[in-house]
Enzyme design. Sequence first.
Site, PDB file in Angstrom:
ATOM      1  N   ALA A  24       0.808  -1.222   0.000  1.00 14.74           N
ATOM      2  CA  ALA A  24       0.000   0.000   0.000  1.00 14.74           C
ATOM      3  C   ALA A  24       0.837   1.266   0.000  1.00 14.74           C
ATOM      4  O   ALA A  24       0.413   2.300  -0.524  1.00 14.74           O
ATOM      5  CB  ALA A  24      -0.936  -0.005   1.207  1.00 14.74           C
ATOM      6  N   GLN A 104       0.329  -6.478  -3.597  1.00 17.18           N
ATOM      7  CA  GLN A 104      -0.699  -6.696  -2.586  1.00 17.18           C
ATOM      8  C   GLN A 104      -1.834  -5.689  -2.746  1.00 17.18           C
ATOM      9  O   GLN A 104      -2.855  -5.812  -2.066  1.00 17.18           O
ATOM     10  CB  GLN A 104      -0.083  -6.558  -1.191  1.00 17.18           C
ATOM     11  N   ILE A 106      -4.917  -3.532  -4.572  1.00 14.98           N
ATOM     12  CA  ILE A 106      -6.080  -3.928  -5.364  1.00 14.98           C
ATOM     13  C   ILE A 106      -6.563  -2.776  -6.242  1.00 14.98           C
ATOM     14  O   ILE A 106      -7.701  -2.776  -6.705  1.00 14.98           O
ATOM     15  CB  ILE A 106      -7.224  -4.422  -4.452  1.00 14.98           C
ATOM     16  N   HIS A 122      -3.887 -10.075  -4.210  1.00 18.42           N
ATOM     17  CA  HIS A 122      -5.151  -9.932  -3.493  1.00 18.42           C
ATOM     18  C   HIS A 122      -6.301  -9.516  -4.397  1.00 18.42           C
ATOM     19  O   HIS A 122      -7.346  -9.095  -3.913  1.00 18.42           O
ATOM     20  CB  HIS A 122      -4.984  -8.925  -2.351  1.00 18.42           C
ATOM     21  N   CYS A 130     -18.906 -13.240  -9.848  1.00 17.01           N
ATOM     22  CA  CYS A 130     -20.061 -13.920  -9.274  1.00 17.01           C
ATOM     23  C   CYS A 130     -19.574 -15.177  -8.561  1.00 17.01           C
ATOM     24  O   CYS A 130     -19.001 -16.067  -9.200  1.00 17.01           O
ATOM     25  CB  CYS A 130     -21.066 -14.288 -10.355  1.00 17.01           C
ATOM     26  N   CYS A 150     -25.370 -10.299 -10.505  1.00 19.80           N
ATOM     27  CA  CYS A 150     -24.853 -10.920 -11.722  1.00 19.80           C
ATOM     28  C   CYS A 150     -25.921 -10.929 -12.807  1.00 19.80           C
ATOM     29  O   CYS A 150     -27.052 -11.370 -12.569  1.00 19.80           O
ATOM     30  CB  CYS A 150     -24.394 -12.342 -11.410  1.00 19.80           C
ATOM     31  N   SER A 189       5.670  -2.052   1.534  1.00 14.93           N
ATOM     32  CA  SER A 189       4.931  -3.094   2.247  1.00 14.93           C
ATOM     33  C   SER A 189       5.490  -3.268   3.650  1.00 14.93           C
ATOM     34  O   SER A 189       6.709  -3.327   3.843  1.00 14.93           O
ATOM     35  CB  SER A 189       5.002  -4.421   1.497  1.00 14.93           C
ATOM     36  N   SER A 190       4.593  -3.383   4.618  1.00 17.77           N
ATOM     37  CA  SER A 190       4.997  -3.673   5.992  1.00 17.77           C
ATOM     38  C   SER A 190       5.284  -5.154   6.188  1.00 17.77           C
ATOM     39  O   SER A 190       5.782  -5.557   7.237  1.00 17.77           O
ATOM     40  CB  SER A 190       3.891  -3.232   6.963  1.00 17.77           C
TER      41      SER A 190
END
EC number: 2.3.1.286
Length: 248
Positions: A24, A104, A106, A122, A130, A150, A189-190
């Site tokens: 992130a 990681q 999205i 992720h 769906c 859907c 990233s952690s």
Amino acid sequence: MSDVIDELAAQWRACRHLLVLTGAGLSTESGIPDVRSATTGQVRQPGCADALSLRFFQQDPAAFWSAFRTLFPFGTTGSACPDIGHRLLAQLAATDKTVTVVTQNIDGLHQRAGSPHVIEAHGSVERLVCPACLCRDHDATCQVQPVPHCHCCGEVLKPDVVLHGEPVEAMDAALAALAEADCLWVMGSSLEAGPVNQLPALARHWRMPSALVNLQPTALDSRFDLCLHWPIGEVCAKFRQILGFDSD
């Protein structure tokens, strides 16, 4: 900082296939908050893990979607743009070396920046799936529905991301990419979220050159040859200067 970035540049020059694990912290300069931040991260708030779980989605889809959109509003706007970190990795991928990104995040910003080899550990908030018929052919109008359904079977759609309680199916692809790489970088990233946080230990075991670029120290700093605890934007800007890349 310059000496360590010189060492980072030396790793780049020596490698043939770079694997970059991003978190992130790489997207914060795009205006996307780090939801795992130790100070402001929403996913650390009580009950948040339950709200982002597969079980909660199945039990109360309307409440799930309300919570999800509160946490990830950028998924419905598409207003975020790639920042210098995303652009740098895309620029590196345009050279004669192979650059694989395992993210990681999205947010889909690596693809928007032009990186050709991206493994979304992720998933992506930009897609819907769906869970009943696995249909992914849904247009943007579904994103703005309070509870999207859907068009193939009528079931409630799920964001195409890994929720708590779901396996990280992309881990196999990440491991395969690491096996083909000869250098590992972790950026933003952690390294708290598994199973992708296992990659640095594997790289260390295989004696692969590695570097961590993250504002805050992590519990896995000892796994890396280099650790740069500075803002990613500053590191990327200096790195581009060292390599002689044009700014954009």
